[in-house]
Design a protein around this motif. Sequence first.
Motif, PDB file in Angstrom:
ATOM      1  N   THR A 167       0.782  -1.201   0.017  1.00  0.00           N
ATOM      2  CA  THR A 167       0.039  -0.014   0.100  1.00  0.00           C
ATOM      3  C   THR A 167       0.891   1.299   0.028  1.00  0.00           C
ATOM      4  O   THR A 167       0.554   2.407  -0.668  1.00  0.00           O
ATOM      5  N   THR A 168       1.860   1.311   0.749  1.00  0.00           N
ATOM      6  CA  THR A 168       2.861   2.338   0.783  1.00  0.00           C
ATOM      7  C   THR A 168       3.396   2.658  -0.558  1.00  0.00           C
ATOM      8  O   THR A 168       3.554   3.950  -0.885  1.00  0.00           O
ATOM      9  N   LEU A 169       4.158   1.626  -1.210  1.00  0.00           N
ATOM     10  CA  LEU A 169       4.550   1.702  -2.505  1.00  0.00           C
ATOM     11  C   LEU A 169       3.695   2.297  -3.429  1.00  0.00           C
ATOM     12  O   LEU A 169       3.800   3.246  -4.057  1.00  0.00           O
ATOM     13  N   LEU A 170       2.398   1.517  -3.398  1.00  0.00           N
ATOM     14  CA  LEU A 170       1.443   2.181  -4.565  1.00  0.00           C
ATOM     15  C   LEU A 170       0.825   3.533  -4.323  1.00  0.00           C
ATOM     16  O   LEU A 170       0.825   4.177  -5.350  1.00  0.00           O
ATOM     17  N   ALA A 171       0.659   4.132  -3.006  1.00  0.00           N
ATOM     18  CA  ALA A 171       0.327   5.297  -2.717  1.00  0.00           C
ATOM     19  C   ALA A 171       1.521   6.388  -3.381  1.00  0.00           C
ATOM     20  O   ALA A 171       1.272   7.455  -3.715  1.00  0.00           O
ATOM     21  N   ALA A 172       2.458   5.727  -2.946  1.00  0.00           N
ATOM     22  CA  ALA A 172       4.103   6.716  -3.630  1.00  0.00           C
ATOM     23  C   ALA A 172       3.964   6.748  -5.029  1.00  0.00           C
ATOM     24  O   ALA A 172       4.127   7.893  -5.559  1.00  0.00           O
ATOM     25  N   LEU A 173       3.621   5.549  -5.763  1.00  0.00           N
ATOM     26  CA  LEU A 173       3.530   5.865  -7.158  1.00  0.00           C
ATOM     27  C   LEU A 173       2.384   6.616  -7.673  1.00  0.00           C
ATOM     28  O   LEU A 173       2.525   7.539  -8.523  1.00  0.00           O
ATOM     29  N   LEU A 174       1.021   6.543  -7.019  1.00  0.00           N
ATOM     30  CA  LEU A 174       0.049   7.235  -7.463  1.00  0.00           C
ATOM     31  C   LEU A 174       0.306   8.819  -7.109  1.00  0.00           C
ATOM     32  O   LEU A 174      -0.372   9.772  -7.735  1.00  0.00           O
TER      33      LEU A 174
END
Length: 329
Positions: A167-174
């Motif tokens: 979730t942290t990585l996905l949020a950073a990408l978004l």
Amino acid sequence: MPHPFIVAPRGRTASAEPRPVPPHPVVAPLRRYLADPEVTDVFVNGTQGLYVDRGGGAERIPDWRLDEAAVRELAVGLIALGGRHLDDATPCADVRWEHGVRVHAVLPPIACTGATISIRLAGTGMADLDELGRRGTFDAATGARLERLVDERANILVTGATGAGKTTLLAALLGRVPVSERIVTIEDVAELRIAHPHHVRLEARQANLEGVGAIALGRLLREALRMRPDRLVVGECRGEEVRELLTALNTGHDGGAGTVHASGIADVPARLEALGALAGMDDRALARQTASAIGAIVHIERGRDGVRRVTGIARPVVRGDRLGVEDLP
């Protein structure tokens, strides 16, 4: 260009301010740890004590004690704060509090050592791709590849085990999505916190005590398609909603994303086939839909040192009517 923002490392803000905690007496035995911005998880293992994770693995709090009755009362009260009921007839429950805190509890005799409580705390800052790079999540070359995937509007599937940092990585990408684009996220429990001005959040709803009123991810995904998303994101595919996600990403919704539990990139095909079976998709249909819909699989793992690292980037392929993966050039 993505919009500029300032972010603090996970688990703390720039001023190390305490995390907000519900002002209810039932929280008192755990308030100190729930408010600590460095704590990511809190575990109560019945009468065996309290453990907290500050990013380096669970650590026992030696001076914390509650008897069996008090631990049970704590579990029931914490679940009640989220609007659900926990008792002998319903011995397991999962709720979300404000600010993205997730609470899960299990009562005896299901939990053999007394009431067991697991609390996942949201980070106090917005995830930032540059900050993740500084923490060692990926090297400069991998960081550039990730940014390129966002810029090229590739559909991305982030995979990893529980607590790996999906979730942290996905949020950073978004957070790197241009400000002119509309992001619609769909989650079982709303955890994604994105540094983006046009973010619409949808959250599934569990059934009430009468067993009615549930809104599943599949239903929310169909609703989201009517909201004209530029980026459509499913926080985690756990079942038949994988069919709706793949269908949506195969009908012109580029730049979308989702997450799936998997222990390694090589295990992703088997995991997706299992989810596809729940949706009535055979292996051939699942393979073709996935290879067409997903542009990149990004796998992240948590090492023994507590550091989350991107360990591979691949793409799905069809091999003899079955789903496979190969390294992304």
